[in-house]
Design an enzyme around this catalytic site. Sequence first.
Site, PDB file in Angstrom:
ATOM      1  N   ASN A 289       4.610   6.572 -13.536  1.00  0.00           N
ATOM      2  CA  ASN A 289       5.229   7.859 -13.826  1.00  0.00           C
ATOM      3  C   ASN A 289       6.681   7.624 -14.234  1.00  0.00           C
ATOM      4  O   ASN A 289       7.382   6.828 -13.602  1.00  0.00           O
ATOM      5  CB  ASN A 289       5.179   8.759 -12.587  1.00  0.00           C
ATOM      6  CG  ASN A 289       3.747   9.092 -12.180  1.00  0.00           C
ATOM      7  OD1 ASN A 289       2.903   9.351 -13.032  1.00  0.00           O
ATOM      8  ND2 ASN A 289       3.474   9.064 -10.882  1.00  0.00           N
TER       9      ASN A 289
ATOM     10  N   HIS B  40       1.217   2.325 -10.076  1.00  0.00           N
ATOM     11  CA  HIS B  40       0.207   2.700  -9.081  1.00  0.00           C
ATOM     12  C   HIS B  40      -1.125   2.064  -9.496  1.00  0.00           C
ATOM     13  O   HIS B  40      -1.616   2.323 -10.605  1.00  0.00           O
ATOM     14  CB  HIS B  40       0.000   4.217  -9.062  1.00  0.00           C
ATOM     15  CG  HIS B  40       1.196   5.025  -8.676  1.00  0.00           C
ATOM     16  ND1 HIS B  40       1.313   5.637  -7.448  1.00  0.00           N
ATOM     17  CD2 HIS B  40       2.319   5.354  -9.365  1.00  0.00           C
ATOM     18  CE1 HIS B  40       2.461   6.312  -7.399  1.00  0.00           C
ATOM     19  NE2 HIS B  40       3.084   6.152  -8.550  1.00  0.00           N
TER      20      HIS B  40
ATOM     21  N   HIS C 176       7.598   1.308 -10.695  1.00  0.00           N
ATOM     22  CA  HIS C 176       6.421   0.885  -9.936  1.00  0.00           C
ATOM     23  C   HIS C 176       5.185   1.327 -10.685  1.00  0.00           C
ATOM     24  O   HIS C 176       5.195   2.345 -11.380  1.00  0.00           O
ATOM     25  CB  HIS C 176       6.440   1.473  -8.519  1.00  0.00           C
ATOM     26  CG  HIS C 176       6.683   2.945  -8.479  1.00  0.00           C
ATOM     27  ND1 HIS C 176       7.946   3.483  -8.654  1.00  0.00           N
ATOM     28  CD2 HIS C 176       5.845   3.992  -8.311  1.00  0.00           C
ATOM     29  CE1 HIS C 176       7.868   4.804  -8.577  1.00  0.00           C
ATOM     30  NE2 HIS C 176       6.597   5.143  -8.385  1.00  0.00           N
TER      31      HIS C 176
ATOM     32  N   ARG D  53       0.839  -1.204   0.000  1.00  0.00           N
ATOM     33  CA  ARG D  53       0.000   0.000   0.000  1.00  0.00           C
ATOM     34  C   ARG D  53       0.874   1.254   0.000  1.00  0.00           C
ATOM     35  O   ARG D  53       1.888   1.314   0.694  1.00  0.00           O
ATOM     36  CB  ARG D  53      -0.932   0.008   1.219  1.00  0.00           C
ATOM     37  CG  ARG D  53      -1.973  -1.074   1.136  1.00  0.00           C
ATOM     38  CD  ARG D  53      -3.087  -0.923   2.153  1.00  0.00           C
ATOM     39  NE  ARG D  53      -3.868  -2.157   2.182  1.00  0.00           N
ATOM     40  CZ  ARG D  53      -4.794  -2.489   1.288  1.00  0.00           C
ATOM     41  NH1 ARG D  53      -5.094  -1.654   0.302  1.00  0.00           N
ATOM     42  NH2 ARG D  53      -5.437  -3.633   1.380  1.00  0.00           N
ATOM     43  N   ASP D  54       0.432   2.254  -0.797  1.00  0.00           N
ATOM     44  CA  ASP D  54       1.141   3.526  -0.838  1.00  0.00           C
ATOM     45  C   ASP D  54       0.996   4.211   0.520  1.00  0.00           C
ATOM     46  O   ASP D  54      -0.075   4.224   1.129  1.00  0.00           O
ATOM     47  CB  ASP D  54       0.565   4.409  -1.952  1.00  0.00           C
ATOM     48  CG  ASP D  54       1.487   5.564  -2.306  1.00  0.00           C
ATOM     49  OD1 ASP D  54       2.020   5.578  -3.433  1.00  0.00           O
ATOM     50  OD2 ASP D  54       1.675   6.474  -1.455  1.00  0.00           O
ATOM     51  N   ILE D  55       2.095   4.790   1.002  1.00  0.00           N
ATOM     52  CA  ILE D  55       2.111   5.417   2.325  1.00  0.00           C
ATOM     53  C   ILE D  55       1.286   6.711   2.335  1.00  0.00           C
ATOM     54  O   ILE D  55       0.863   7.166   3.404  1.00  0.00           O
ATOM     55  CB  ILE D  55       3.577   5.685   2.753  1.00  0.00           C
ATOM     56  CG1 ILE D  55       3.703   5.770   4.256  1.00  0.00           C
ATOM     57  CG2 ILE D  55       4.147   6.931   2.087  1.00  0.00           C
ATOM     58  CD1 ILE D  55       5.147   5.716   4.761  1.00  0.00           C
TER      59      ILE D  55
ATOM     60  N   VAL E 243      10.353   8.035  -6.833  1.00  0.00           N
ATOM     61  CA  VAL E 243      11.154   6.883  -6.405  1.00  0.00           C
ATOM     62  C   VAL E 243      11.674   6.195  -7.670  1.00  0.00           C
ATOM     63  O   VAL E 243      10.883   5.782  -8.533  1.00  0.00           O
ATOM     64  CB  VAL E 243      10.336   5.895  -5.546  1.00  0.00           C
ATOM     65  CG1 VAL E 243      11.191   4.687  -5.170  1.00  0.00           C
ATOM     66  CG2 VAL E 243       9.791   6.583  -4.293  1.00  0.00           C
TER      67      VAL E 243
HETATM   68  P1  AMP Z   1       6.087   8.189  -7.839  1.00  0.00           P
HETATM   69  O1  AMP Z   1       5.936   9.610  -7.341  1.00  0.00           O
HETATM   70  O2  AMP Z   1       5.273   7.874  -9.046  1.00  0.00           O
HETATM   71  O3  AMP Z   1       7.552   7.839  -7.998  1.00  0.00           O
HETATM   72  O4  AMP Z   1       5.491   7.266  -6.700  1.00  0.00           O
HETATM   73  C1  AMP Z   1       6.190   6.989  -5.523  1.00  0.00           C
HETATM   74  C2  AMP Z   1       5.153   6.651  -4.496  1.00  0.00           C
HETATM   75  O5  AMP Z   1       5.819   6.045  -3.400  1.00  0.00           O
HETATM   76  C3  AMP Z   1       4.392   7.861  -3.935  1.00  0.00           C
HETATM   77  O6  AMP Z   1       3.000   7.736  -4.219  1.00  0.00           O
HETATM   78  C4  AMP Z   1       4.679   7.801  -2.436  1.00  0.00           C
HETATM   79  O7  AMP Z   1       3.572   8.150  -1.647  1.00  0.00           O
HETATM   80  C5  AMP Z   1       5.077   6.348  -2.250  1.00  0.00           C
HETATM   81  N1  AMP Z   1       5.917   6.071  -1.100  1.00  0.00           N
HETATM   82  C6  AMP Z   1       6.987   6.778  -0.665  1.00  0.00           C
HETATM   83  N2  AMP Z   1       7.540   6.192   0.418  1.00  0.00           N
HETATM   84  C7  AMP Z   1       6.794   5.075   0.665  1.00  0.00           C
HETATM   85  C8  AMP Z   1       6.855   4.048   1.649  1.00  0.00           C
HETATM   86  N3  AMP Z   1       7.787   4.021   2.612  1.00  0.00           N
HETATM   87  N4  AMP Z   1       5.914   3.058   1.616  1.00  0.00           N
HETATM   88  C9  AMP Z   1       4.959   3.073   0.657  1.00  0.00           C
HETATM   89  N5  AMP Z   1       4.861   4.012  -0.304  1.00  0.00           N
HETATM   90  C10 AMP Z   1       5.760   4.999  -0.299  1.00  0.00           C
END
Ligand code: AMP
Length: 114
Positions: free
Chosen positions: A87, A102, A100, A29-31, A96
Amino acid sequence: MDPCLFCSIIKGDIKGDIVYQDNSVVAFRDISPKAPVHILIVPRKHIETLLDLRDEDQGLIGEICCVASQLAKDQGISKDGFRLVANCGPGAGQSVYHIHFHLLGGRPFSWPPG
Ligand code: AMP
């Protein structure tokens, strides 16, 4: 060099709310969820961006799409519709650098995205 955040979650060094995992894919799950269901589906293999994919990764991307389809059903968002988003790069908001996807659902989405 800083360790990759998603590699650390995959290894278990950082806790993630994992909803699915197999030999090649992990989903958690996204944080900071942007929808009632917001799951990140990531390959165990560290690949920085979609631009870094190689021919040998074709099967992996197919597996990720199949996991997304199954999770959408399991999470109850398949009937109303859902979104699967990746993205790529700063202009698209990638934060990140471990690829990944979403999986978002549980509310309506507008088009085009912001
Ligand atoms: P992006 O901006 O497309 O690279 O997506 C990165 C996603 O990682 C964002 O939606 C963040 O909310 C999510 N994220 C960052 N740190 C964590 C974490 N520790 N656990 C879960 N999701 C995270």
